[in-house]
Enzyme design. Sequence first.
Site, PDB file in Angstrom:
ATOM      1  N   GLU A 251       0.825  -1.198  -0.132  1.00 37.41           N
ATOM      2  CA  GLU A 251       0.004   0.146   0.163  1.00 37.41           C
ATOM      3  C   GLU A 251       0.911   1.503   0.034  1.00 37.41           C
ATOM      4  O   GLU A 251       1.928   1.256   0.485  1.00 37.41           O
ATOM      5  CB  GLU A 251      -0.981  -0.017   1.209  1.00 37.41           C
ATOM      6  CG  GLU A 251      -1.883  -1.205   1.090  1.00 37.41           C
ATOM      7  CD  GLU A 251      -2.989  -0.941   2.405  1.00 37.41           C
ATOM      8  OE1 GLU A 251      -2.781  -0.239   3.537  1.00 37.41           O
ATOM      9  OE2 GLU A 251      -3.918  -1.945   2.542  1.00 37.41           O
TER      10      GLU A 251
ATOM     11  N   ASP B 144       4.925   1.818 -27.885  1.00 37.03           N
ATOM     12  CA  ASP B 144       4.831   0.757 -26.995  1.00 37.03           C
ATOM     13  C   ASP B 144       5.617  -0.171 -27.198  1.00 37.03           C
ATOM     14  O   ASP B 144       6.924  -0.283 -27.009  1.00 37.03           O
ATOM     15  CB  ASP B 144       3.444   0.482 -26.914  1.00 37.03           C
ATOM     16  CG  ASP B 144       3.077  -0.205 -25.642  1.00 37.03           C
ATOM     17  OD1 ASP B 144       3.968  -0.844 -24.964  1.00 37.03           O
ATOM     18  OD2 ASP B 144       1.930  -0.833 -25.236  1.00 37.03           O
TER      19      ASP B 144
ATOM     20  N   GLY C 236       6.030  -2.301 -32.408  1.00 36.99           N
ATOM     21  CA  GLY C 236       5.474  -3.123 -33.593  1.00 36.99           C
ATOM     22  C   GLY C 236       4.808  -2.291 -34.520  1.00 36.99           C
ATOM     23  O   GLY C 236       5.053  -2.623 -35.976  1.00 36.99           O
TER      24      GLY C 236
ATOM     25  N   LYS D 195      -3.379   0.301 -40.739  1.00 36.44           N
ATOM     26  CA  LYS D 195      -2.835  -0.693 -39.981  1.00 36.44           C
ATOM     27  C   LYS D 195      -3.835  -1.897 -39.712  1.00 36.44           C
ATOM     28  O   LYS D 195      -5.006  -1.271 -39.101  1.00 36.44           O
ATOM     29  CB  LYS D 195      -2.262  -0.205 -38.728  1.00 36.44           C
ATOM     30  CG  LYS D 195      -1.710  -1.105 -37.673  1.00 36.44           C
ATOM     31  CD  LYS D 195      -0.981  -0.111 -36.750  1.00 36.44           C
ATOM     32  CE  LYS D 195      -1.858   0.435 -35.459  1.00 36.44           C
ATOM     33  NZ  LYS D 195      -0.929   1.003 -34.599  1.00 36.44           N
TER      34      LYS D 195
ATOM     35  N   ASP E  82       3.418   9.490 -34.530  1.00 36.54           N
ATOM     36  CA  ASP E  82       2.586   8.731 -33.775  1.00 36.54           C
ATOM     37  C   ASP E  82       2.518   9.382 -32.228  1.00 36.54           C
ATOM     38  O   ASP E  82       3.255  10.278 -32.079  1.00 36.54           O
ATOM     39  CB  ASP E  82       2.969   7.240 -33.564  1.00 36.54           C
ATOM     40  CG  ASP E  82       1.903   6.220 -33.461  1.00 36.54           C
ATOM     41  OD1 ASP E  82       0.772   6.746 -33.147  1.00 36.54           O
ATOM     42  OD2 ASP E  82       1.712   4.989 -33.551  1.00 36.54           O
TER      43      ASP E  82
ATOM     44  N   HIS F  42      -4.576  10.083 -26.595  1.00 38.77           N
ATOM     45  CA  HIS F  42      -4.681   9.152 -27.648  1.00 38.77           C
ATOM     46  C   HIS F  42      -5.781   9.720 -28.860  1.00 38.77           C
ATOM     47  O   HIS F  42      -5.629   9.588 -30.057  1.00 38.77           O
ATOM     48  CB  HIS F  42      -4.633   7.994 -27.260  1.00 38.77           C
ATOM     49  CG  HIS F  42      -5.014   6.903 -28.234  1.00 38.77           C
ATOM     50  ND1 HIS F  42      -3.849   6.650 -29.082  1.00 38.77           N
ATOM     51  CD2 HIS F  42      -6.067   6.222 -28.432  1.00 38.77           C
ATOM     52  CE1 HIS F  42      -4.210   5.712 -29.896  1.00 38.77           C
ATOM     53  NE2 HIS F  42      -5.784   5.430 -29.756  1.00 38.77           N
TER      54      HIS F  42
HETATM   55  C1  R5P Z   1      -2.342   3.083 -31.642  1.00 41.30           C
HETATM   56  O1  R5P Z   1      -3.435   3.413 -32.018  1.00 41.30           O
HETATM   57  C2  R5P Z   1      -1.397   3.973 -31.151  1.00 41.30           C
HETATM   58  O2  R5P Z   1      -1.403   5.147 -31.633  1.00 41.30           O
HETATM   59  C3  R5P Z   1       0.018   3.483 -31.413  1.00 41.30           C
HETATM   60  O3  R5P Z   1       0.279   3.543 -32.664  1.00 41.30           O
HETATM   61  C4  R5P Z   1       0.387   2.156 -30.549  1.00 41.30           C
HETATM   62  O4  R5P Z   1       0.105   2.254 -29.375  1.00 41.30           O
HETATM   63  C5  R5P Z   1       1.910   1.918 -30.541  1.00 41.30           C
HETATM   64  O5  R5P Z   1       2.001   0.617 -30.151  1.00 41.30           O
HETATM   65  P1  R5P Z   1       3.093  -0.550 -30.602  1.00 41.30           P
HETATM   66  O6  R5P Z   1       4.229   0.289 -30.432  1.00 41.30           O
HETATM   67  O7  R5P Z   1       3.110  -1.633 -29.479  1.00 41.30           O
HETATM   68  O8  R5P Z   1       2.819  -0.838 -32.035  1.00 41.30           O
END
Ligand code: R5P
Length: 321
Positions: free
Chosen positions: A49, A232, A235, A202, A228, A140
Amino acid sequence: MEFAAENRYNRNTMHLFAGSSHPALAKSLAKELKVDLGKIILKKFSCGEHYVKFQESVRGKEVFILQTATKTPNEDLIELFLMCQAAKLSFAKSVHVILPHFPYSRQDRVTEPREPISAKLIAHLLEEAGADHVIVLELHSDQIQGFFSIPADALDARMIFADYFKKLNLKDPVVVAPDVGGAKRAKKFAVTLGAELAIMHKNRSQHQEAEIFEVVGDIAGKTCIIFDDIIDTAGTLLSGKNALMERGAKEVFAVATHAVFSGKAVERLTEAHFREVIVTDSIPTNPKLFPGLTILPIAPLLAEVIRHVISGQSVTDIYKK
Ligand code: R5P
Protein backbone atom coordinates in the site's frame (compact mmCIF):
# COMPACT_ATOMS: atom_id res chain seq x y z
CA MET A 1 9.03 27.23 -29.42
CA GLU A 2 10.80 29.56 -27.00
CA PHE A 3 9.23 30.90 -23.86
CA ALA A 4 10.17 33.99 -21.86
CA ALA A 5 11.40 33.13 -18.39
CA GLU A 6 9.40 34.96 -15.77
CA ASN A 7 9.85 35.87 -12.16
CA ARG A 8 9.79 33.41 -9.29
CA TYR A 9 6.21 32.65 -8.26
CA ASN A 10 4.77 33.68 -4.96
CA ARG A 11 4.91 30.57 -2.77
CA ASN A 12 1.85 31.88 -0.98
CA THR A 13 -0.28 31.02 -3.97
CA MET A 14 1.38 28.33 -6.10
CA HIS A 15 2.87 25.08 -4.87
CA LEU A 16 4.41 22.45 -7.13
CA PHE A 17 4.59 18.88 -5.85
CA ALA A 18 5.74 15.77 -7.68
CA GLY A 19 4.88 12.11 -7.36
CA SER A 20 7.68 9.57 -7.59
CA SER A 21 7.20 8.68 -11.28
CA HIS A 22 9.61 11.12 -12.93
CA PRO A 23 12.05 12.96 -10.63
CA ALA A 24 14.10 14.37 -13.53
CA LEU A 25 11.05 16.00 -15.12
CA ALA A 26 9.94 17.36 -11.74
CA LYS A 27 13.37 18.94 -11.27
CA SER A 28 13.37 20.48 -14.77
CA LEU A 29 9.86 21.83 -14.33
CA ALA A 30 10.69 23.41 -10.96
CA LYS A 31 13.81 24.93 -12.54
CA GLU A 32 11.82 26.35 -15.46
CA LEU A 33 9.29 27.85 -13.05
CA LYS A 34 12.02 29.03 -10.66
CA VAL A 35 10.27 27.41 -7.70
CA ASP A 36 11.33 24.79 -5.19
CA LEU A 37 9.46 21.51 -5.22
CA GLY A 38 7.06 21.21 -2.29
CA LYS A 39 7.97 18.77 0.45
CA ILE A 40 5.96 15.57 0.57
CA ILE A 41 6.43 12.08 1.98
CA LEU A 42 5.84 9.33 -0.56
CA LYS A 43 6.40 5.79 0.60
CA LYS A 44 5.16 2.26 0.32
CA PHE A 45 4.38 -0.12 3.14
CA SER A 46 5.74 -3.66 2.99
CA CYS A 47 2.25 -4.90 2.11
CA GLY A 48 2.36 -2.80 -1.09
CA GLU A 49 0.00 0.00 0.00
CA HIS A 50 1.10 3.58 -0.72
CA TYR A 51 1.27 6.39 1.83
CA VAL A 52 1.53 10.14 1.13
CA LYS A 53 1.69 13.18 3.42
CA PHE A 54 2.23 16.84 2.53
CA GLN A 55 4.96 18.24 4.75
CA GLU A 56 3.89 21.82 4.33
CA SER A 57 0.55 23.58 4.47
CA VAL A 58 -1.43 23.77 1.24
CA ARG A 59 -4.44 25.55 2.76
CA GLY A 60 -5.79 28.10 0.30
CA LYS A 61 -3.03 27.34 -2.25
CA GLU A 62 -3.05 26.55 -5.96
CA VAL A 63 -1.53 23.07 -5.79
CA PHE A 64 0.08 21.63 -8.94
CA ILE A 65 0.83 17.92 -8.82
CA LEU A 66 3.13 16.40 -11.44
CA GLN A 67 2.87 12.68 -12.08
CA THR A 68 3.20 10.70 -15.28
CA ALA A 69 2.39 7.13 -16.23
CA THR A 70 5.55 5.06 -16.57
CA LYS A 71 5.98 1.31 -16.99
CA THR A 72 4.12 0.92 -13.69
CA PRO A 73 0.98 2.93 -14.49
CA ASN A 74 -1.15 1.45 -11.73
CA GLU A 75 1.37 2.38 -9.04
CA ASP A 76 1.70 5.88 -10.52
CA LEU A 77 -2.06 6.33 -10.53
CA ILE A 78 -2.67 5.21 -6.96
CA GLU A 79 0.04 7.55 -5.70
CA LEU A 80 -1.51 10.38 -7.71
CA PHE A 81 -5.01 9.70 -6.38
CA LEU A 82 -3.71 9.77 -2.81
CA MET A 83 -1.83 13.03 -3.43
CA CYS A 84 -4.96 14.64 -4.87
CA GLN A 85 -7.11 13.56 -1.97
CA ALA A 86 -4.56 14.62 0.65
CA ALA A 87 -4.36 18.09 -0.98
CA LYS A 88 -8.13 18.38 -1.12
CA LEU A 89 -8.63 17.27 2.48
CA SER A 90 -5.92 19.78 3.50
CA PHE A 91 -7.96 22.69 2.09
CA ALA A 92 -6.00 23.33 -1.13
CA LYS A 93 -7.79 26.03 -3.09
CA SER A 94 -7.46 24.10 -6.34
CA VAL A 95 -5.75 20.86 -7.30
CA HIS A 96 -4.18 20.98 -10.78
CA VAL A 97 -2.94 17.61 -12.00
CA ILE A 98 -0.15 17.63 -14.59
CA LEU A 99 -0.23 14.15 -16.11
CA PRO A 100 1.87 14.25 -19.31
CA HIS A 101 1.32 10.60 -20.19
CA PHE A 102 -2.31 9.74 -19.46
CA PRO A 103 -2.47 5.97 -18.87
CA TYR A 104 -5.11 3.68 -20.38
CA SER A 105 -5.67 6.26 -23.14
CA ARG A 106 -5.86 3.59 -25.85
CA GLN A 107 -8.81 1.96 -24.09
CA ASP A 108 -11.10 4.84 -24.97
CA ARG A 109 -14.11 2.93 -26.31
CA VAL A 110 -15.77 -0.46 -26.31
CA THR A 111 -14.21 -2.15 -29.35
CA GLU A 112 -15.46 -5.61 -28.49
CA PRO A 113 -18.42 -6.66 -26.35
CA ARG A 114 -17.98 -6.78 -22.57
CA GLU A 115 -14.97 -4.44 -22.39
CA PRO A 116 -14.65 -1.42 -20.06
CA ILE A 117 -13.93 2.13 -21.24
CA SER A 118 -10.84 2.28 -19.08
CA ALA A 119 -9.74 5.82 -20.00
CA LYS A 120 -13.14 7.12 -18.90
CA LEU A 121 -12.84 5.35 -15.57
CA ILE A 122 -9.39 6.86 -14.95
CA ALA A 123 -10.80 10.33 -15.68
CA HIS A 124 -13.63 9.75 -13.20
CA LEU A 125 -11.26 8.42 -10.55
CA LEU A 126 -9.08 11.52 -10.87
CA GLU A 127 -12.09 13.73 -10.30
CA GLU A 128 -13.27 11.60 -7.41
CA ALA A 129 -9.80 11.89 -5.86
CA GLY A 130 -10.09 15.69 -5.85
CA ALA A 131 -8.56 16.98 -9.09
CA ASP A 132 -10.08 20.32 -10.18
CA HIS A 133 -8.14 20.59 -13.43
CA VAL A 134 -5.90 18.33 -15.48
CA ILE A 135 -3.12 19.12 -17.91
CA VAL A 136 -2.29 16.24 -20.24
CA LEU A 137 -0.01 15.91 -23.25
CA GLU A 138 -1.00 14.27 -26.54
CA LEU A 139 -4.12 12.39 -25.55
CA HIS A 140 -4.52 9.32 -27.72
CA SER A 141 -7.92 10.55 -28.92
CA ASP A 142 -9.90 13.78 -28.63
CA GLN A 143 -12.90 12.12 -27.03
CA ILE A 144 -10.94 11.46 -23.82
CA GLN A 145 -11.18 15.18 -23.02
CA GLY A 146 -14.93 14.67 -22.87
CA PHE A 147 -14.54 11.95 -20.21
CA PHE A 148 -13.75 14.70 -17.70
CA SER A 149 -16.33 17.05 -16.28
CA ILE A 150 -13.54 19.23 -14.86
CA PRO A 151 -11.46 21.40 -17.23
CA ALA A 152 -8.84 19.43 -19.13
CA ASP A 153 -6.02 21.17 -20.99
CA ALA A 154 -5.02 18.70 -23.70
CA LEU A 155 -1.63 19.87 -24.96
CA ASP A 156 0.20 18.55 -27.96
CA ALA A 157 3.91 18.25 -28.55
CA ARG A 158 3.72 19.13 -32.23
CA MET A 159 5.59 22.44 -31.89
CA ILE A 160 8.41 20.79 -29.94
CA PHE A 161 8.96 18.30 -32.78
CA ALA A 162 8.45 20.94 -35.48
CA ASP A 163 11.21 23.13 -34.01
CA TYR A 164 13.54 20.14 -34.08
CA PHE A 165 12.74 19.21 -37.67
CA LYS A 166 12.98 22.77 -38.95
CA LYS A 167 16.62 22.77 -37.86
CA LEU A 168 17.27 19.58 -39.85
CA ASN A 169 16.25 21.30 -43.10
CA LEU A 170 15.00 18.11 -44.76
CA LYS A 171 14.18 18.25 -48.45
CA ASP A 172 10.49 17.48 -49.21
CA PRO A 173 9.72 15.38 -46.13
CA VAL A 174 6.47 13.39 -45.97
CA VAL A 175 4.67 13.01 -42.63
CA VAL A 176 3.18 9.53 -42.38
CA ALA A 177 0.24 8.58 -40.13
CA PRO A 178 0.78 5.02 -38.87
CA ASP A 179 -2.94 4.29 -38.99
CA VAL A 180 -6.20 5.94 -39.93
CA GLY A 181 -6.86 6.85 -36.27
CA GLY A 182 -3.69 8.93 -36.22
CA ALA A 183 -4.37 10.72 -39.53
CA LYS A 184 -5.71 13.92 -37.95
CA ARG A 185 -2.68 14.23 -35.65
CA ALA A 186 -0.26 13.58 -38.52
CA LYS A 187 -2.07 16.05 -40.79
CA LYS A 188 -1.68 18.82 -38.19
CA PHE A 189 2.03 18.06 -37.96
CA ALA A 190 2.38 18.00 -41.75
CA VAL A 191 0.70 21.41 -41.96
CA THR A 192 3.00 22.78 -39.22
CA LEU A 193 6.06 21.49 -41.09
CA GLY A 194 4.73 22.43 -44.52
CA ALA A 195 5.16 18.77 -45.57
CA GLU A 196 3.08 16.30 -47.58
CA LEU A 197 0.95 13.66 -45.83
CA ALA A 198 0.70 9.90 -46.33
CA ILE A 199 -1.50 7.47 -44.39
CA MET A 200 -0.86 3.82 -43.65
CA HIS A 201 -3.53 1.21 -43.11
CA LYS A 202 -2.80 -0.83 -39.98
CA ASN A 203 -4.43 -4.02 -38.84
CA ARG A 204 -4.17 -5.63 -35.42
CA SER A 205 -5.04 -9.32 -35.53
CA GLN A 206 -4.56 -9.37 -31.75
CA HIS A 207 -3.39 -7.05 -28.98
CA GLN A 208 0.18 -5.78 -29.51
CA GLU A 209 0.47 -7.25 -33.04
CA ALA A 210 0.60 -4.63 -35.80
CA GLU A 211 0.61 -5.18 -39.55
CA ILE A 212 0.69 -2.44 -42.17
CA PHE A 213 -1.22 -3.32 -45.34
CA GLU A 214 -1.41 -0.18 -47.41
CA VAL A 215 0.27 3.18 -47.77
CA VAL A 216 -1.77 5.97 -49.32
CA GLY A 217 0.37 8.86 -50.58
CA ASP A 218 3.50 9.56 -52.57
CA ILE A 219 6.48 8.37 -50.56
CA ALA A 220 8.86 6.91 -53.19
CA GLY A 221 12.31 8.52 -52.95
CA LYS A 222 11.15 10.67 -50.01
CA THR A 223 12.25 11.15 -46.41
CA CYS A 224 9.34 9.84 -44.33
CA ILE A 225 8.48 10.85 -40.79
CA ILE A 226 6.14 8.37 -39.09
CA PHE A 227 4.27 10.51 -36.56
CA ASP A 228 2.52 8.72 -33.69
CA ASP A 229 1.41 9.44 -30.11
CA ILE A 230 2.89 6.39 -28.40
CA ILE A 231 5.68 3.91 -29.03
CA ASP A 232 4.78 0.89 -26.96
CA THR A 233 6.20 -2.40 -28.31
CA ALA A 234 7.32 -0.61 -31.52
CA GLY A 235 5.45 -3.19 -33.63
CA THR A 236 3.63 -0.38 -35.44
CA LEU A 237 6.88 1.43 -36.24
CA LEU A 238 8.72 -1.66 -37.39
CA SER A 239 5.92 -2.77 -39.65
CA GLY A 240 5.46 0.83 -40.85
CA LYS A 241 9.13 1.28 -41.69
CA ASN A 242 9.23 -1.98 -43.65
CA ALA A 243 6.13 -1.00 -45.62
CA LEU A 244 7.61 2.41 -46.47
CA MET A 245 11.02 1.02 -47.49
CA GLU A 246 9.37 -1.69 -49.65
CA ARG A 247 7.54 1.11 -51.47
CA GLY A 248 10.74 3.04 -52.17
CA ALA A 249 11.09 5.52 -49.27
CA LYS A 250 14.57 7.06 -49.05
CA GLU A 251 14.82 7.00 -45.25
CA VAL A 252 12.47 6.93 -42.27
CA PHE A 253 12.32 8.93 -39.04
CA ALA A 254 10.05 7.85 -36.19
CA VAL A 255 8.43 10.45 -33.95
CA ALA A 256 6.15 9.89 -30.96
CA THR A 257 5.36 11.85 -27.81
CA HIS A 258 5.30 8.99 -25.29
CA ALA A 259 8.15 6.47 -25.16
CA VAL A 260 6.50 3.58 -23.34
CA PHE A 261 9.06 1.13 -24.79
CA SER A 262 7.63 -2.12 -23.43
CA GLY A 263 8.16 -5.73 -24.56
CA LYS A 264 10.50 -6.01 -27.56
CA ALA A 265 10.56 -2.26 -28.27
CA VAL A 266 14.25 -1.64 -27.59
CA GLU A 267 15.34 -4.73 -29.52
CA ARG A 268 13.13 -3.78 -32.47
CA LEU A 269 14.20 -0.15 -32.52
CA THR A 270 17.87 -1.11 -32.27
CA GLU A 271 17.57 -3.43 -35.27
CA ALA A 272 15.26 -1.24 -37.35
CA HIS A 273 17.87 1.46 -38.02
CA PHE A 274 15.56 4.42 -38.30
CA ARG A 275 17.40 7.57 -39.30
CA GLU A 276 16.32 8.80 -35.83
CA VAL A 277 13.69 7.92 -33.25
CA ILE A 278 12.52 11.14 -31.63
CA VAL A 279 10.41 11.18 -28.47
CA THR A 280 9.78 13.52 -25.55
CA ASP A 281 10.69 13.02 -21.92
CA SER A 282 7.03 12.60 -20.87
CA ILE A 283 8.15 9.19 -19.54
CA PRO A 284 11.60 8.67 -17.98
CA THR A 285 13.82 7.18 -20.71
CA ASN A 286 17.51 6.40 -20.82
CA PRO A 287 18.92 8.40 -23.78
CA LYS A 288 21.45 5.62 -24.44
CA LEU A 289 18.83 2.86 -24.88
CA PHE A 290 19.72 2.49 -28.57
CA PRO A 291 21.62 4.48 -31.20
CA GLY A 292 19.65 7.22 -32.93
CA LEU A 293 17.34 7.96 -29.99
CA THR A 294 16.64 11.66 -29.39
CA ILE A 295 14.65 12.85 -26.37
CA LEU A 296 13.18 16.35 -26.42
CA PRO A 297 12.25 18.13 -23.16
CA ILE A 298 8.67 19.04 -22.33
CA ALA A 299 9.35 21.08 -19.16
CA PRO A 300 9.51 24.43 -21.02
CA LEU A 301 6.04 23.81 -22.51
CA LEU A 302 4.55 22.63 -19.20
CA ALA A 303 6.03 25.63 -17.38
CA GLU A 304 4.58 28.05 -19.91
CA VAL A 305 1.17 26.41 -19.59
CA ILE A 306 1.33 26.66 -15.79
CA ARG A 307 2.32 30.35 -16.07
CA HIS A 308 -0.72 30.96 -18.26
CA VAL A 309 -3.02 29.03 -15.91
CA ILE A 310 -1.82 31.00 -12.87
CA SER A 311 -2.12 34.35 -14.59
CA GLY A 312 -5.46 33.53 -16.20
CA GLN A 313 -4.19 33.78 -19.78
CA SER A 314 -5.20 31.65 -22.73
CA VAL A 315 -3.34 28.35 -23.06
CA THR A 316 -4.32 28.15 -26.73
CA ASP A 317 -2.29 31.33 -27.35
CA ILE A 318 0.88 29.43 -26.50
CA TYR A 319 0.57 27.54 -29.78
CA LYS A 320 0.19 30.75 -31.75
CA LYS A 321 3.62 32.08 -30.73
C1 R5P B 1 -2.33 3.09 -31.53
O1 R5P B 1 -3.45 3.39 -31.92
C2 R5P B 1 -1.32 4.08 -31.09
O2 R5P B 1 -1.51 5.33 -31.68
C3 R5P B 1 0.09 3.60 -31.36
O3 R5P B 1 0.25 3.43 -32.75
C4 R5P B 1 0.33 2.27 -30.68
O4 R5P B 1 -0.05 2.32 -29.35
C5 R5P B 1 1.78 1.85 -30.77
O5 R5P B 1 1.89 0.60 -30.16
P1 R5P B 1 3.06 -0.40 -30.56
O6 R5P B 1 4.33 0.39 -30.45
O7 R5P B 1 2.97 -1.49 -29.52
O8 R5P B 1 2.79 -0.89 -31.93
